[in-house]
Design a protein around this motif. Structure first.
Motif: not given
Length: 95
Positions: A93, A95, A90, A38
């Motif tokens: 959150n 993502l 992922q 990230l």
């Protein structure tokens, strides 16, 4: 593998117009796919990376993390114990 998936699509009974995809999860997720990278930018980039690291390590305690400052960008490398942990993280959150 793709041929097998195509053959089995006829066995799917789905009434949803947007649905109907059949996929063998093993064809999508590889066991070795545990590294999530990230990037954060801005004045609070380091704080954002540290917060995300804490979230990951609280949720999955065996997760290894490294924060690297690279030319005004903070990179967070999260190495999960299992690929499914990475996927769950992922999803949770967004993502």
């Amino acid at each position: 593998m793709i041929e097998k998936i195509k053959q089995q699509q006829g066995n799917v009974n789905d009434t949803c117009a947007e649905c109907g995809s059949y996929v063998d999860i093993g064809a999508v997720v590889e066991a070795e796919d545990t590294l999530l990278m990230l990037s954060f930018v801005g004045d609070d980039a380091l704080l954002q990376a540290q917060a995300m690291q804490q979230i990951a390590q609280q949720r999955f305690t065996d997760t290894k993390a490294e924060i690297v400052d690279e030319d005004n960008t903070i990179a967070l490398k999260l190495d999960f114990a299992y690929s499914v942990e990475k996927m769950i993280f992922q999803l949770e959150n967004q993502l």
